[in-house]
Design a protein around this motif. Structure first.
Motif, PDB file in Angstrom:
ATOM      1  N   UNK A 113      40.183  -1.719  49.251  1.00  0.00           N
ATOM      2  CA  UNK A 113      40.064  -0.515  48.428  1.00  0.00           C
ATOM      3  C   UNK A 113      38.901  -0.620  47.449  1.00  0.00           C
ATOM      4  N   UNK A 114      38.754  -1.760  46.778  1.00  0.00           N
ATOM      5  CA  UNK A 114      37.671  -1.930  45.810  1.00  0.00           C
ATOM      6  C   UNK A 114      36.306  -1.873  46.497  1.00  0.00           C
ATOM      7  N   UNK A 115      36.190  -2.466  47.669  1.00  0.00           N
ATOM      8  CA  UNK A 115      34.898  -2.428  48.365  1.00  0.00           C
ATOM      9  C   UNK A 115      34.590  -1.023  48.867  1.00  0.00           C
ATOM     10  N   UNK A 116      35.613  -0.239  49.233  1.00  0.00           N
ATOM     11  CA  UNK A 116      35.371   1.156  49.616  1.00  0.00           C
ATOM     12  C   UNK A 116      34.800   1.938  48.445  1.00  0.00           C
ATOM     13  N   UNK A 117      35.349   1.702  47.259  1.00  0.00           N
ATOM     14  CA  UNK A 117      34.847   2.404  46.064  1.00  0.00           C
ATOM     15  C   UNK A 117      33.413   1.988  45.769  1.00  0.00           C
ATOM     16  N   UNK A 118      33.125   0.706  45.874  1.00  0.00           N
ATOM     17  CA  UNK A 118      31.767   0.224  45.608  1.00  0.00           C
ATOM     18  C   UNK A 118      30.771   0.774  46.633  1.00  0.00           C
ATOM     19  N   UNK A 119      31.191   0.939  47.862  1.00  0.00           N
ATOM     20  CA  UNK A 119      30.313   1.480  48.896  1.00  0.00           C
ATOM     21  C   UNK A 119      30.129   2.992  48.753  1.00  0.00           C
ATOM     22  N   UNK A 120      31.154   3.696  48.306  1.00  0.00           N
ATOM     23  CA  UNK A 120      31.101   5.157  48.239  1.00  0.00           C
ATOM     24  C   UNK A 120      30.369   5.669  47.004  1.00  0.00           C
ATOM     25  N   UNK A 121      30.396   4.917  45.918  1.00  0.00           N
ATOM     26  CA  UNK A 121      29.861   5.411  44.652  1.00  0.00           C
ATOM     27  C   UNK A 121      28.350   5.654  44.644  1.00  0.00           C
ATOM     28  N   UNK A 122      27.495   4.802  45.207  1.00  0.00           N
ATOM     29  CA  UNK A 122      26.060   5.111  45.186  1.00  0.00           C
ATOM     30  C   UNK A 122      25.704   6.435  45.857  1.00  0.00           C
ATOM     31  N   UNK A 123      26.312   6.722  46.982  1.00  0.00           N
ATOM     32  CA  UNK A 123      26.062   7.994  47.659  1.00  0.00           C
ATOM     33  C   UNK A 123      26.564   9.173  46.853  1.00  0.00           C
ATOM     34  N   UNK A 124      27.725   9.008  46.224  1.00  0.00           N
ATOM     35  CA  UNK A 124      28.272  10.083  45.391  1.00  0.00           C
ATOM     36  C   UNK A 124      27.388  10.325  44.167  1.00  0.00           C
ATOM     37  N   UNK A 125      26.866   9.263  43.585  1.00  0.00           N
ATOM     38  CA  UNK A 125      25.955   9.408  42.433  1.00  0.00           C
ATOM     39  C   UNK A 125      24.660  10.082  42.854  1.00  0.00           C
ATOM     40  N   UNK A 126      24.134   9.718  44.015  1.00  0.00           N
ATOM     41  CA  UNK A 126      22.916  10.363  44.519  1.00  0.00           C
ATOM     42  C   UNK A 126      23.153  11.839  44.764  1.00  0.00           C
ATOM     43  N   UNK A 127      24.340  12.196  45.262  1.00  0.00           N
ATOM     44  CA  UNK A 127      24.686  13.595  45.486  1.00  0.00           C
ATOM     45  C   UNK A 127      24.809  14.333  44.155  1.00  0.00           C
ATOM     46  N   UNK A 128      25.438  13.718  43.171  1.00  0.00           N
ATOM     47  CA  UNK A 128      25.683  14.389  41.892  1.00  0.00           C
ATOM     48  C   UNK A 128      24.410  14.518  41.056  1.00  0.00           C
TER      49      UNK A 128
END
Length: 167
Positions: free
Chosen positions: A63-78
């Motif tokens: 779960x923690x690694x999924x969050x770490x992997x998903x956050x850069x893309x979400x930040x780039x989108x936002x």
């Protein structure tokens, strides 16, 4: 008898005034922390550093690694055009993910994520929620369903940070 009516009316009137005075404090602007819109004009975000050590201790992997992997893309989108990896004048964005909770579903028990972001000398506490609605395929593909929920939390976290920065 007319004095009793007058006393009740006076009591109701004073109670209403007291309640209105108490509720007027709810409309004040908070003074602590970072105010929305305090991002420096022309803020450019260079590197994104995500510390998920507290999250690994809290929920474990994957779960923690999924969050770490998903956050850069979400930040780039936002943040879109404010992302400038490689720009020497851009400031780093450091994020520490502290907690992540996958609720039971629906608005009564939403998924939640919390962390701290540091950008341009500002430290911002960020909490975000996402509502999970069960899908029949979630039972057939439970790992993909959980990963999708973490992805939705990462997007909610990124947009909440953007709102807090006023960017």
């Amino acid at each position: 008898m007319p004095t009793g009516v007058l006393t009740r009316r006076a009591a109701l009137l004073s109670f209403g005034a007291f309640a209105a005075a108490g509720l007027s404090g709810c409309n004040t602007t908070p003074t602590a922390g970072v105010q929305p819109g305090t991002a420096p004009p022309g803020l450019r975000i260079g590197a994104v550093n995500i510390d998920d050590a507290p999250l690994v201790a809290y929920v474990g992997n994957p779960t923690a690694s999924w969050a770490q992997q998903a956050l850069p893309g979400a930040l780039a989108q936002a943040f879109g055009a404010r992302m400038a990896p490689g720009d020497p004048g851009a400031v780093p964005l450091n994020i520490t993910l502290n907690t992540l909770y996958l609720g039971g579903g629906g608005p009564a028990d939403p998924d939640r994520i919390a962390g701290v972001a540091t950008v341009g000398g500002h430290t911002i506490s960020v909490r975000a929620v996402s509502t999970y609605i069960a899908n029949p395929t979630d039972q057939a593909l439970p790992e993909q369903a959980l990963q999708g929920r973490v992805q939705a939390l990462a997007v909610a976290f990124a947009y909440r940070l953007k709102r807090k920065l006023g960017a």
